[in-house]
Design a protein around this motif. Structure first.
Motif, PDB file in Angstrom:
ATOM      1  N   GLU A  15       0.852  -1.266  -0.005  1.00  0.00           N
ATOM      2  CA  GLU A  15      -0.062   0.049  -0.109  1.00  0.00           C
ATOM      3  C   GLU A  15       0.819   1.364   0.173  1.00  0.00           C
ATOM      4  OE1 GLU A  15      -3.010   0.275   2.689  1.00  0.00           O
ATOM      5  OE2 GLU A  15      -3.521  -1.777   2.736  1.00  0.00           O
ATOM      6  N   ASP A  16       1.963   1.178   0.749  1.00  0.00           N
ATOM      7  CA  ASP A  16       2.801   2.355   0.825  1.00  0.00           C
ATOM      8  C   ASP A  16       3.509   2.625  -0.395  1.00  0.00           C
ATOM      9  OD1 ASP A  16       2.407   2.912   3.480  1.00  0.00           O
ATOM     10  OD2 ASP A  16       3.674   1.947   4.386  1.00  0.00           O
ATOM     11  N   GLU A  17       3.959   1.627  -1.259  1.00  0.00           N
ATOM     12  CA  GLU A  17       4.578   1.892  -2.223  1.00  0.00           C
ATOM     13  C   GLU A  17       3.478   2.608  -3.416  1.00  0.00           C
ATOM     14  OE1 GLU A  17       7.941  -1.533  -3.185  1.00  0.00           O
ATOM     15  OE2 GLU A  17       5.840  -2.290  -3.030  1.00  0.00           O
ATOM     16  N   ILE A  18       2.247   1.995  -3.422  1.00  0.00           N
ATOM     17  CA  ILE A  18       1.069   2.558  -4.166  1.00  0.00           C
ATOM     18  C   ILE A  18       1.213   3.758  -3.946  1.00  0.00           C
ATOM     19  CG2 ILE A  18      -1.281   2.339  -5.034  1.00  0.00           C
ATOM     20  CD1 ILE A  18      -0.977  -0.657  -4.450  1.00  0.00           C
ATOM     21  N   LYS A  19       0.906   4.355  -2.901  1.00  0.00           N
ATOM     22  CA  LYS A  19       0.661   5.752  -2.318  1.00  0.00           C
ATOM     23  C   LYS A  19       1.894   6.326  -2.737  1.00  0.00           C
ATOM     24  CE  LYS A  19      -1.933   6.182   1.321  1.00  0.00           C
ATOM     25  NZ  LYS A  19      -2.561   6.264   2.410  1.00  0.00           N
ATOM     26  N   ASP A  20       2.945   6.161  -2.425  1.00  0.00           N
ATOM     27  CA  ASP A  20       4.256   7.048  -2.728  1.00  0.00           C
ATOM     28  C   ASP A  20       4.126   7.079  -4.150  1.00  0.00           C
ATOM     29  OD1 ASP A  20       5.047   6.869  -0.186  1.00  0.00           O
ATOM     30  OD2 ASP A  20       6.573   5.438  -0.350  1.00  0.00           O
ATOM     31  N   PHE A  21       4.032   6.042  -5.005  1.00  0.00           N
ATOM     32  CA  PHE A  21       4.191   6.194  -6.673  1.00  0.00           C
ATOM     33  C   PHE A  21       2.987   7.100  -7.104  1.00  0.00           C
ATOM     34  CE2 PHE A  21       2.037   4.620 -10.638  1.00  0.00           C
ATOM     35  CZ  PHE A  21       3.174   4.653 -11.351  1.00  0.00           C
ATOM     36  N   PRO A  28      -3.797  12.728  -4.921  1.00  0.00           N
ATOM     37  CA  PRO A  28      -4.151  13.005  -3.291  1.00  0.00           C
ATOM     38  C   PRO A  28      -3.805  11.374  -2.715  1.00  0.00           C
ATOM     39  CG  PRO A  28      -5.976  13.069  -4.270  1.00  0.00           C
ATOM     40  CD  PRO A  28      -5.319  12.997  -5.351  1.00  0.00           C
ATOM     41  N   PRO A  29      -3.520  11.261  -1.656  1.00  0.00           N
ATOM     42  CA  PRO A  29      -3.483  10.042  -0.897  1.00  0.00           C
ATOM     43  C   PRO A  29      -4.857   9.262  -1.031  1.00  0.00           C
ATOM     44  CG  PRO A  29      -2.475  11.700   0.462  1.00  0.00           C
ATOM     45  CD  PRO A  29      -2.917  12.509  -0.453  1.00  0.00           C
ATOM     46  N   PHE A  30      -4.903   8.102  -1.281  1.00  0.00           N
ATOM     47  CA  PHE A  30      -6.127   7.324  -1.084  1.00  0.00           C
ATOM     48  C   PHE A  30      -6.531   7.071   0.122  1.00  0.00           C
ATOM     49  CE2 PHE A  30      -2.683   4.240  -2.275  1.00  0.00           C
ATOM     50  CZ  PHE A  30      -2.952   3.301  -1.362  1.00  0.00           C
ATOM     51  N   ASP A  31      -7.991   6.852   0.332  1.00  0.00           N
ATOM     52  CA  ASP A  31      -8.473   6.528   1.726  1.00  0.00           C
ATOM     53  C   ASP A  31      -8.768   4.994   1.830  1.00  0.00           C
ATOM     54  OD1 ASP A  31      -8.595   9.115   2.639  1.00  0.00           O
ATOM     55  OD2 ASP A  31      -9.887   9.343   0.871  1.00  0.00           O
ATOM     56  N   THR A  32      -9.059   4.296   0.902  1.00  0.00           N
ATOM     57  CA  THR A  32      -9.408   2.841   0.745  1.00  0.00           C
ATOM     58  C   THR A  32      -8.453   2.020  -0.423  1.00  0.00           C
ATOM     59  OG1 THR A  32     -11.110   2.972  -0.331  1.00  0.00           O
ATOM     60  CG2 THR A  32     -11.538   3.301   1.995  1.00  0.00           C
ATOM     61  N   ILE A  33      -8.356   0.786   0.126  1.00  0.00           N
ATOM     62  CA  ILE A  33      -7.763   0.100  -1.041  1.00  0.00           C
ATOM     63  C   ILE A  33      -8.547  -1.578  -0.856  1.00  0.00           C
ATOM     64  CG2 ILE A  33      -5.802  -0.807   0.430  1.00  0.00           C
ATOM     65  CD1 ILE A  33      -3.999  -1.040  -2.145  1.00  0.00           C
TER      66      ILE A  33
END
Length: 85
Positions: A15-21, A28-33
């Motif tokens: 999740e962190d890699e996706i958010k950073d990418f 913007p940062p996502f809230d749910t995955i």
């Protein structure tokens, strides 16, 4: 609320890699995955962005659609709006 589909993602991506990418490309940062395994060949994630309208995601989507990341060509689509009534 807008939802973004990212298909053909490398299965071990965190999740962190996706958010950073995505943040690197202006999202913007996502809230749910939600992870979508499918047949396992082209796993995907559906990301939920609270307070972000789909038209905003559509302006950002071309920045990462068809991008080659982690040895895979990503397929990125904005999901149609949901009627929650």
């Amino acid at each position: 609320m807008g939802d973004l589909w990212i298909g053909n993602i490398e299965p071990n991506t965190t999740e962190d890699e996706i958010k950073d990418f995505l943040c690197r490309y202006g999202f913007p940062p996502f809230d749910t995955i939600e992870r979508v395994e499918g047949t396992g060949e082209r796993p995907a994630v559906v990301l939920g962005f609270n307070g972000v309208e789909p038209h905003v995601l559509r302006t950002l989507q071309p920045r990462v659609h068809n991008m080659f990341w982690k040895s895979r060509a990503l397929v990125v689509q904005v999901m149609p709006g949901r009627d929650e009534t």
